[in-house]
Design a protein around this motif. Structure first.
Motif, PDB file in Angstrom:
ATOM      1  N   LEU A  59       0.859  -1.184   0.000  1.00  0.00           N
ATOM      2  CA  LEU A  59       0.000   0.000   0.000  1.00  0.00           C
ATOM      3  C   LEU A  59       0.895   1.233   0.000  1.00  0.00           C
ATOM      4  O   LEU A  59       1.729   1.396   0.897  1.00  0.00           O
ATOM      5  N   ILE A  60       0.728   2.081  -1.029  1.00  0.00           N
ATOM      6  CA  ILE A  60       1.526   3.304  -1.143  1.00  0.00           C
ATOM      7  C   ILE A  60       0.602   4.502  -1.020  1.00  0.00           C
ATOM      8  O   ILE A  60      -0.266   4.720  -1.878  1.00  0.00           O
ATOM      9  N   THR A  61       0.770   5.281   0.047  1.00  0.00           N
ATOM     10  CA  THR A  61       0.008   6.522   0.185  1.00  0.00           C
ATOM     11  C   THR A  61       0.663   7.589  -0.684  1.00  0.00           C
ATOM     12  O   THR A  61       1.879   7.598  -0.859  1.00  0.00           O
ATOM     13  N   GLY A  62      -0.140   8.461  -1.247  1.00  0.00           N
ATOM     14  CA  GLY A  62       0.412   9.468  -2.148  1.00  0.00           C
ATOM     15  C   GLY A  62       1.038   8.820  -3.369  1.00  0.00           C
ATOM     16  O   GLY A  62       2.079   9.257  -3.847  1.00  0.00           O
ATOM     17  N   GLY A  63       0.385   7.791  -3.884  1.00  0.00           N
ATOM     18  CA  GLY A  63       0.972   6.997  -4.952  1.00  0.00           C
ATOM     19  C   GLY A  63       0.559   7.362  -6.362  1.00  0.00           C
ATOM     20  O   GLY A  63       0.945   6.688  -7.304  1.00  0.00           O
ATOM     21  N   ALA A  64      -0.184   8.426  -6.542  1.00  0.00           N
ATOM     22  CA  ALA A  64      -0.699   8.754  -7.869  1.00  0.00           C
ATOM     23  C   ALA A  64       0.279   9.544  -8.732  1.00  0.00           C
ATOM     24  O   ALA A  64       0.070   9.683  -9.933  1.00  0.00           O
ATOM     25  N   SER A  65       1.353  10.045  -8.135  1.00  0.00           N
ATOM     26  CA  SER A  65       2.312  10.825  -8.914  1.00  0.00           C
ATOM     27  C   SER A  65       3.662  10.842  -8.198  1.00  0.00           C
ATOM     28  O   SER A  65       3.792  10.366  -7.075  1.00  0.00           O
ATOM     29  N   GLY A  66       4.636  11.388  -8.869  1.00  0.00           N
ATOM     30  CA  GLY A  66       5.958  11.592  -8.277  1.00  0.00           C
ATOM     31  C   GLY A  66       6.623  10.325  -7.792  1.00  0.00           C
ATOM     32  O   GLY A  66       6.572   9.274  -8.436  1.00  0.00           O
ATOM     33  N   ILE A  67       7.271  10.435  -6.641  1.00  0.00           N
ATOM     34  CA  ILE A  67       8.014   9.314  -6.059  1.00  0.00           C
ATOM     35  C   ILE A  67       7.085   8.135  -5.783  1.00  0.00           C
ATOM     36  O   ILE A  67       7.463   6.984  -5.999  1.00  0.00           O
ATOM     37  N   GLY A  68       5.878   8.396  -5.320  1.00  0.00           N
ATOM     38  CA  GLY A  68       4.937   7.317  -5.023  1.00  0.00           C
ATOM     39  C   GLY A  68       4.588   6.501  -6.251  1.00  0.00           C
ATOM     40  O   GLY A  68       4.565   5.267  -6.206  1.00  0.00           O
ATOM     41  N   LEU A  69       4.331   7.161  -7.370  1.00  0.00           N
ATOM     42  CA  LEU A  69       4.000   6.445  -8.597  1.00  0.00           C
ATOM     43  C   LEU A  69       5.211   5.694  -9.122  1.00  0.00           C
ATOM     44  O   LEU A  69       5.089   4.557  -9.596  1.00  0.00           O
ATOM     45  N   GLU A  70       6.366   6.297  -9.037  1.00  0.00           N
ATOM     46  CA  GLU A  70       7.586   5.595  -9.474  1.00  0.00           C
ATOM     47  C   GLU A  70       7.830   4.355  -8.616  1.00  0.00           C
ATOM     48  O   GLU A  70       8.187   3.287  -9.133  1.00  0.00           O
ATOM     49  N   ALA A  71       7.631   4.462  -7.317  1.00  0.00           N
ATOM     50  CA  ALA A  71       7.771   3.294  -6.436  1.00  0.00           C
ATOM     51  C   ALA A  71       6.758   2.224  -6.826  1.00  0.00           C
ATOM     52  O   ALA A  71       7.092   1.029  -6.887  1.00  0.00           O
ATOM     53  N   ALA A  72       5.526   2.642  -7.115  1.00  0.00           N
ATOM     54  CA  ALA A  72       4.494   1.687  -7.530  1.00  0.00           C
ATOM     55  C   ALA A  72       4.931   0.947  -8.793  1.00  0.00           C
ATOM     56  O   ALA A  72       4.811  -0.279  -8.876  1.00  0.00           O
ATOM     57  N   LEU A  94      -8.800  12.011 -10.068  1.00  0.00           N
ATOM     58  CA  LEU A  94      -8.367  12.102 -11.464  1.00  0.00           C
ATOM     59  C   LEU A  94      -6.941  11.563 -11.626  1.00  0.00           C
ATOM     60  O   LEU A  94      -6.667  10.791 -12.544  1.00  0.00           O
ATOM     61  N   LYS A  95      -6.041  11.959 -10.734  1.00  0.00           N
ATOM     62  CA  LYS A  95      -4.660  11.452 -10.799  1.00  0.00           C
ATOM     63  C   LYS A  95      -4.607   9.948 -10.566  1.00  0.00           C
ATOM     64  O   LYS A  95      -3.842   9.232 -11.209  1.00  0.00           O
ATOM     65  N   LEU A  96      -5.421   9.461  -9.631  1.00  0.00           N
ATOM     66  CA  LEU A  96      -5.472   8.027  -9.381  1.00  0.00           C
ATOM     67  C   LEU A  96      -5.948   7.280 -10.624  1.00  0.00           C
ATOM     68  O   LEU A  96      -5.369   6.251 -11.006  1.00  0.00           O
ATOM     69  N   GLU A  97      -6.983   7.798 -11.271  1.00  0.00           N
ATOM     70  CA  GLU A  97      -7.512   7.160 -12.474  1.00  0.00           C
ATOM     71  C   GLU A  97      -6.506   7.199 -13.622  1.00  0.00           C
ATOM     72  O   GLU A  97      -6.409   6.251 -14.405  1.00  0.00           O
ATOM     73  N   GLU A  98      -5.744   8.289 -13.730  1.00  0.00           N
ATOM     74  CA  GLU A  98      -4.697   8.377 -14.759  1.00  0.00           C
ATOM     75  C   GLU A  98      -3.611   7.326 -14.510  1.00  0.00           C
ATOM     76  O   GLU A  98      -3.128   6.688 -15.449  1.00  0.00           O
ATOM     77  N   ALA A  99      -3.241   7.149 -13.248  1.00  0.00           N
ATOM     78  CA  ALA A  99      -2.237   6.133 -12.905  1.00  0.00           C
ATOM     79  C   ALA A  99      -2.769   4.743 -13.234  1.00  0.00           C
ATOM     80  O   ALA A  99      -2.041   3.896 -13.783  1.00  0.00           O
ATOM     81  N   LYS A 100      -4.023   4.504 -12.924  1.00  0.00           N
ATOM     82  CA  LYS A 100      -4.660   3.209 -13.210  1.00  0.00           C
ATOM     83  C   LYS A 100      -4.717   2.952 -14.711  1.00  0.00           C
ATOM     84  O   LYS A 100      -4.509   1.828 -15.169  1.00  0.00           O
ATOM     85  N   LYS A 101      -4.982   3.997 -15.478  1.00  0.00           N
ATOM     86  CA  LYS A 101      -5.032   3.860 -16.937  1.00  0.00           C
ATOM     87  C   LYS A 101      -3.648   3.492 -17.479  1.00  0.00           C
ATOM     88  O   LYS A 101      -3.529   2.653 -18.368  1.00  0.00           O
ATOM     89  N   ALA A 102      -2.612   4.116 -16.928  1.00  0.00           N
ATOM     90  CA  ALA A 102      -1.241   3.831 -17.370  1.00  0.00           C
ATOM     91  C   ALA A 102      -0.756   2.468 -16.883  1.00  0.00           C
ATOM     92  O   ALA A 102       0.026   1.807 -17.569  1.00  0.00           O
ATOM     93  N   TYR A 103      -1.223   2.053 -15.702  1.00  0.00           N
ATOM     94  CA  TYR A 103      -0.801   0.786 -15.096  1.00  0.00           C
ATOM     95  C   TYR A 103      -2.046   0.064 -14.586  1.00  0.00           C
ATOM     96  O   TYR A 103      -2.384   0.149 -13.400  1.00  0.00           O
ATOM     97  N   PRO A 104      -2.743  -0.650 -15.472  1.00  0.00           N
ATOM     98  CA  PRO A 104      -4.032  -1.260 -15.122  1.00  0.00           C
ATOM     99  C   PRO A 104      -3.973  -2.243 -13.957  1.00  0.00           C
ATOM    100  O   PRO A 104      -4.992  -2.493 -13.312  1.00  0.00           O
TER     101      PRO A 104
END
Length: 129
Positions: free
Chosen positions: A9-22, A40-50
């Motif tokens: 579980l990554i908090t703040g995971g929709a962008s930046g360091i959190g998304l890279e860690a994900a 919106l950022k969460l959905e964009e991350a999900k779209k990029a990484y289903p």
């Protein structure tokens, strides 16, 4: 530490360091759940990484933290809590105190410190199993 086949579980995971860690954890074969305030950022991350699981949650809101725990518990359990959430209001003019400065500092404390402590307290038993 083995970082394969874990649920993270990554908090703040929709962008930046959190998304890279994900992304990095996904490449190792882990199940990754990311959280954040901005749907919106969460959905964009999900779209990029289903393969990501997304949960909207505000780390500064105690009710959101409890709801996050309940949703994660419903999904199973986590092996790792990656507290990445954080904000920075920017430099403060120490010579000029104002209500705006106080609110900014209070927001940082609620997210960066108290929010992390609350999540640690909620998830500690799950992580010790």
């Amino acid at each position: 530490m083995n970082l394969k086949n874990k649920t993270i579980l990554i908090t703040g995971g929709a962008s930046g360091i959190g998304l890279e860690a994900a992304k990095q954890f996904l490449t190792l074969g882990n199940k990754v759940i990311i959280t954040g305030r901005n749907l919106l950022k969460l959905e964009e991350a999900k779209k990029a990484y289903p393969e990501l699981t997304i949960i909207q949650s505000d780390a500064a809101n105690p009710q959101d933290a409890i709801a996050l725990f309940q949703k994660v518990e419903y999904l199973g359990r986590i092996d790792i809590l990656y507290n990445n959430v954080g904000v920075m209001s920017g430099p403060l003019n120490l010579g000029v105190a104002s209500a705006k400065h106080f609110e900014a500092a209070e927001n940082e404390i609620n997210i960066n410190y108290l929010g992390v402590i609350q999540l640690n307290n909620l998830f500690i038993e799950m992580l010790n199993v």
